[in-house]
Scaffold this active site. Structure first.
Site, mmCIF file in Angstrom:
data_model
loop_
_atom_site.group_PDB
_atom_site.id
_atom_site.type_symbol
_atom_site.label_atom_id
_atom_site.label_comp_id
_atom_site.label_asym_id
_atom_site.label_seq_id
_atom_site.Cartn_x
_atom_site.Cartn_y
_atom_site.Cartn_z
ATOM 1 C CG ASP A 32 91.047 130.752 -70.869
ATOM 2 O OD1 ASP A 32 92.185 130.591 -71.367
ATOM 3 O OD2 ASP A 32 90.873 131.348 -69.795
ATOM 4 C CE LYS B 154 94.442 132.305 -70.528
ATOM 5 N NZ LYS B 154 93.856 132.407 -69.190
ATOM 6 C CB CYS C 257 90.551 134.610 -69.114
ATOM 7 S SG CYS C 257 90.978 133.570 -67.694
#
Length: 237
Positions: free
Chosen positions: A31, A132, A165
């Site tokens: 991320d 994702k 995450c």
């Protein structure tokens, strides 16, 4: 404050960490994209529009701090023959309706600037980029199948946020039998306390916490300042 001893770990000792063997190890960079890791776009822009920039000041300062270490770690992995895999939030629909509610509206569409990995650590030839639409990458991607096909059993983790995450992806990895190394100085959260708390929870069992210099030394046979790593890290188009 030291992390309390887990009684279970006293009775049932954690397994010894496996070596970071090329061909059996992968690096996950999680991320670090314009959606949630840059102060001018995505989450940063939303905070600014609401007059709440101070709420995320630590977050973006921490990201700026870890990027050089992430870049160096990725370069070391490439030199050592470790597969580098970028995981980023990106939905197939422009309205984000295919994204998990767990994202709480923090989404962006494939092909957008927000979906791109930060330029400072952008993917290089041979790296893998996976999109994702959930917090844990295992819930909405073919990551498990890809790792299986590549023969990877050990994962090194870098990215944001440590208690979100990163943690959910690595806990899912451990539940699937992977051994995980979370790199402290290559991860960040919205506060130091949240970051440390998450690391304390994860540093047991099939997961352990390490520093980037120690990981790089292991990857490169004890040479944390291997010149090829620094050269590779500087070759960006």
């Amino acid at each position: 404050m030291p992390t309390p001893t887990e009684p279970f770990d006293v009775v049932v000792p954690a397994p010894a960490p496996p070596p970071l063997t090329p061909g059996e190890t992968g690096l996950l960079i999680i991320d670090l994209q314009y959606l949630d890791a840059h102060p001018d776009l995505g989450l940063g822009r939303t905070a600014r529009e609401k007059g709440q920039e101070s709420e995320l000041r630590y977050r973006f300062d921490r990201i700026a701090e870890i990027l050089p270490a992430v870049d160096r770690l990725a370069a070391a992995c490439r030199v050592a023959g470790i597969q580098v895999i970028y995981l980023r939030i990106a939905t197939a629909r422009a309205d984000g309706r295919d994204g998990s509610p767990s994202l709480r509206g923090l989404w962006c569409a494939e092909g957008s600037r927000e979906a791109e990995v930060l330029d400072e650590i952008k993917p290089q030839p041979g790296d893998i980029v996976m999109s994702k639409s959930s917090i844990s990458a295992f819930s909405s991607t073919a990551l498990d199948a890809v790792l299986h096909n590549l023969g990877i059993r050990t994962l090194i983790a870098a990215g944001i946020v440590t208690n979100g995450c990163v943690e959910l992806t690595m806990r899912d990895a451990a539940d699937r039998g992977y051994f995980g190394v979370i790199v402290d100085d290559c991860c960040g959260a919205n506060s130091e306390a949240l970051h440390r708390d998450a690391l304390g929870r994860m540093d047991r069992g099939l997961l352990r916490v390490a520093q980037s210099d120690d990981v790089i030394r292991e990857l490169l046979g004890g040479k944390a300042d291997e010149p090829r790593v620094l050269a590779a890290a500087g070759k960006r188009g």
